[in-house]
Design a protein around this motif. Sequence first.
Motif, PDB file in Angstrom:
ATOM      1  N   GLY A   1      91.036  95.801  49.127  1.00 15.53           N
ATOM      2  CA  GLY A   1      91.053  97.077  49.835  1.00 15.53           C
ATOM      3  C   GLY A   1      92.403  97.771  49.725  1.00 15.53           C
ATOM      4  N   LEU A   2      93.484  96.996  49.795  1.00 15.59           N
ATOM      5  CA  LEU A   2      94.827  97.552  49.658  1.00 15.59           C
ATOM      6  C   LEU A   2      95.029  98.171  48.274  1.00 15.59           C
ATOM      7  N   ILE A   3      94.593  97.467  47.232  1.00 15.14           N
ATOM      8  CA  ILE A   3      94.736  97.980  45.861  1.00 15.14           C
ATOM      9  C   ILE A   3      93.985  99.297  45.698  1.00 15.14           C
ATOM     10  N   ALA A   4      92.759  99.351  46.215  1.00 16.15           N
ATOM     11  CA  ALA A   4      91.961 100.575  46.120  1.00 16.15           C
ATOM     12  C   ALA A   4      92.660 101.732  46.841  1.00 16.15           C
ATOM     13  N   THR A   5      93.253 101.440  47.992  1.00 20.03           N
ATOM     14  CA  THR A   5      93.971 102.474  48.742  1.00 20.03           C
ATOM     15  C   THR A   5      95.154 103.007  47.946  1.00 20.03           C
ATOM     16  N   LEU A   6      95.887 102.119  47.287  1.00 13.53           N
ATOM     17  CA  LEU A   6      97.068 102.518  46.521  1.00 13.53           C
ATOM     18  C   LEU A   6      96.711 103.387  45.319  1.00 13.53           C
ATOM     19  N   LEU A   7      95.452 103.341  44.879  1.00 13.23           N
ATOM     20  CA  LEU A   7      95.013 104.151  43.741  1.00 13.23           C
ATOM     21  C   LEU A   7      94.719 105.599  44.126  1.00 13.23           C
ATOM     22  N   LEU A   8      94.675 105.886  45.429  1.00 10.14           N
ATOM     23  CA  LEU A   8      94.279 107.220  45.896  1.00 10.14           C
ATOM     24  C   LEU A   8      95.464 108.000  46.445  1.00 10.14           C
ATOM     25  N   ARG A   9      95.513 109.288  46.119  1.00  8.70           N
ATOM     26  CA  ARG A   9      96.484 110.185  46.733  1.00  8.70           C
ATOM     27  C   ARG A   9      96.044 110.526  48.156  1.00  8.70           C
ATOM     28  N   ASP A  10      97.010 110.843  48.988  1.00 10.45           N
ATOM     29  CA  ASP A  10      96.698 111.293  50.342  1.00 10.45           C
ATOM     30  C   ASP A  10      96.330 112.782  50.290  1.00 10.45           C
ATOM     31  N   ARG A  11      95.159 113.144  50.820  1.00 10.80           N
ATOM     32  CA  ARG A  11      94.742 114.546  50.807  1.00 10.80           C
ATOM     33  C   ARG A  11      94.609 115.087  52.235  1.00 10.80           C
ATOM     34  N   SER A  12      95.405 114.558  53.156  1.00  8.14           N
ATOM     35  CA  SER A  12      95.351 115.011  54.541  1.00  8.14           C
ATOM     36  C   SER A  12      95.538 116.526  54.623  1.00  8.14           C
ATOM     37  N   GLY A  13      94.617 117.189  55.313  1.00 10.31           N
ATOM     38  CA  GLY A  13      94.743 118.622  55.538  1.00 10.31           C
ATOM     39  C   GLY A  13      94.192 119.502  54.447  1.00 10.31           C
ATOM     40  N   ILE A  14      93.622 118.939  53.376  1.00  6.48           N
ATOM     41  CA  ILE A  14      93.049 119.757  52.310  1.00  6.48           C
ATOM     42  C   ILE A  14      91.948 120.638  52.892  1.00  6.48           C
ATOM     43  N   PRO A  15      91.839 121.913  52.487  1.00  7.38           N
ATOM     44  CA  PRO A  15      90.771 122.771  53.006  1.00  7.38           C
ATOM     45  C   PRO A  15      89.395 122.174  52.688  1.00  7.38           C
ATOM     46  N   LEU A  16      88.471 122.234  53.647  1.00 10.59           N
ATOM     47  CA  LEU A  16      87.161 121.604  53.481  1.00 10.59           C
ATOM     48  C   LEU A  16      86.040 122.576  53.155  1.00 10.59           C
ATOM     49  N   GLY A  17      86.270 123.867  53.312  1.00  7.89           N
ATOM     50  CA  GLY A  17      85.203 124.849  53.149  1.00  7.89           C
ATOM     51  C   GLY A  17      84.810 125.091  51.709  1.00  7.89           C
ATOM     52  N   PRO A  18      83.678 125.791  51.500  1.00  8.35           N
ATOM     53  CA  PRO A  18      83.147 126.024  50.141  1.00  8.35           C
ATOM     54  C   PRO A  18      84.012 126.930  49.281  1.00  8.35           C
ATOM     55  N   ASP A  19      84.941 127.686  49.880  1.00  7.96           N
ATOM     56  CA  ASP A  19      85.830 128.531  49.078  1.00  7.96           C
ATOM     57  C   ASP A  19      86.827 127.715  48.261  1.00  7.96           C
ATOM     58  N   HIS A  20      86.953 126.436  48.577  1.00  7.39           N
ATOM     59  CA  HIS A  20      88.008 125.621  47.973  1.00  7.39           C
ATOM     60  C   HIS A  20      87.435 124.474  47.129  1.00  7.39           C
ATOM     61  N   GLU A  21      86.237 124.678  46.580  1.00 10.85           N
ATOM     62  CA  GLU A  21      85.598 123.637  45.762  1.00 10.85           C
ATOM     63  C   GLU A  21      86.466 123.243  44.567  1.00 10.85           C
ATOM     64  N   ALA A  22      87.132 124.205  43.953  1.00  9.09           N
ATOM     65  CA  ALA A  22      87.962 123.893  42.784  1.00  9.09           C
ATOM     66  C   ALA A  22      89.094 122.943  43.168  1.00  9.09           C
ATOM     67  N   GLU A  23      89.756 123.226  44.285  1.00 14.36           N
ATOM     68  CA  GLU A  23      90.832 122.358  44.752  1.00 14.36           C
ATOM     69  C   GLU A  23      90.291 120.988  45.160  1.00 14.36           C
ATOM     70  N   GLN A  24      89.142 120.971  45.805  1.00 16.33           N
ATOM     71  CA  GLN A  24      88.542 119.717  46.250  1.00 16.33           C
ATOM     72  C   GLN A  24      88.089 118.859  45.075  1.00 16.33           C
ATOM     73  N   SER A  25      87.758 119.500  43.953  1.00 18.12           N
ATOM     74  CA  SER A  25      87.236 118.771  42.792  1.00 18.12           C
ATOM     75  C   SER A  25      88.324 118.134  41.944  1.00 18.12           C
ATOM     76  N   VAL A  26      89.592 118.487  42.168  1.00 20.21           N
ATOM     77  CA  VAL A  26      90.690 117.820  41.471  1.00 20.21           C
ATOM     78  C   VAL A  26      90.751 116.377  41.944  1.00 20.21           C
ATOM     79  N   SER A  27      90.767 115.440  41.018  1.00 19.19           N
ATOM     80  CA  SER A  27      90.661 114.031  41.378  1.00 19.19           C
ATOM     81  C   SER A  27      91.835 113.560  42.224  1.00 19.19           C
ATOM     82  N   PRO A  28      91.571 112.835  43.325  1.00 16.48           N
ATOM     83  CA  PRO A  28      92.647 112.235  44.112  1.00 16.48           C
ATOM     84  C   PRO A  28      93.119 110.908  43.555  1.00 16.48           C
TER      85      PRO A  28
END
Length: 459
Positions: A425-452
């Motif tokens: 679980g720790l290794i999997a966590t280290l593979l991901l960027r933190d995306r705290s606060g990223i906009p969640l609405g449909p206007d921001h699909e392009a930003e949300q689709s960038v891989s974390p």
Amino acid sequence: MSGQSDPGFTPTGTIAATKDRRRVVFATVVGTTVEWYDFFIYATAVGLVFGQLFFAPLGANSALIAFATVGVSFLFRPLGAFLAGHFGDKLGRKVVLMWTLILMGAATALIGVLPTYEAIGITAPILLVLLRILQGISAGGEWGGAVLMAVEHAPKKKRGIFGASPQIGVPLGLLLASGVMAIMTAIAPGDQFLIWGWRVPFLLSVVLILVGYYVRRKVEESPVFAELAERKEEAKMPIVQLFKKHLLLVIIAAFVFAGNNAVGYMTTGGYIQGYATNPEGALAMERGPVLWAVTGSAVTWLISTLVAGWVCDRIGRRNTYIAGWIMQLVGVFTLFPLVNTGDVGLLFAGLAILTIGLGFTYGPQAALYTELFPASIRFSGVSISYAIGAIAGGAFAPTIATAIVQATGSTEAVTWYLAGMTVLGLIATLLLRDRSGIPLGPDHEAEQSVSPIYGLAKA
């Protein structure tokens, strides 16, 4: 104002009222508590009665077979997740949550009236497994809808603590399940518990489902989905899009949960209860005190889960998880040395230490998962990642632990198995960027689709 980035805005652009948000939090807590009470009451009963009443005639491996039925339901969680994800991304979060609640309650209540092996033979365990499968389908669909309702209604800077509201439904469900079972061991002691006492907690599910249904009916649909529906931008085939564009992300997210789930199912899967109270085992402790110890540890789990939700809003999801994995590893190495003393106070201490780490690797999960996936396929993404993680983690953890102890006569190898899952679980966590606060609405699909995922530019 359809372009607002904060899901605290409704599709018409007004800020969601504080009382509406509180209603959402309350509804997710109540609903998930009821769902997990139903799910855990089965696992608790496996360790205490099902092995004797439904599987004992199947031979010496009856305990192993009984714990395997806990895991069987996990194999059907992906089906629930696929169905819930598809309809949740097309029809909305709320309607899915209503149906998962009803399905779970019906299956649980029917277990409460099921005849035993002595009454109807092999048909009894077969029916029991079928009802457990229905519980698994429901659980696979429940979690994704609950966390999205909570997090998508939340202000941007409070997603962690809002997301922790459905998460505490797990320790609350465990607390309620263990507490009710403990009360019934006092009301119907000894053979009376085996004859009829164990059935009462299952039948109580009917009342709890009615309460949960009433509360959830009052909740408004997620503002993110409402905006998608208003624009007619719901995904046509959300699951196909998910696996086509985000398969690796689903797998990594699943292993984040697997590291927590395998360790958590030492209690929620009924293993510690069965191990400590087995009359033929080395400890042979009384049912009631063990159940009260598990109930007490559910309180420490609940508190640490809430604290982790609050903390992750301040230091980020990733940092909170890293701290949680370290604490969980400490809990893993102290668990069995304390349990194996046979002292109920030390058993509670072992579980309490363990659940602090469990809370910190579970509290941030709702916010983490919600921020990983684009709005149009988010229900499918969080639900399927969760379901796969449950299979890789907790599905057969009690069965594996039982088999290890039977083969080695010791719990030392179980400790290393749980430690390995924690490190995974720790290794999997280290593979991901933190995306705290990223906009969640449909206007921001392009930003949300960038891989974390570190090392990937796009999903």
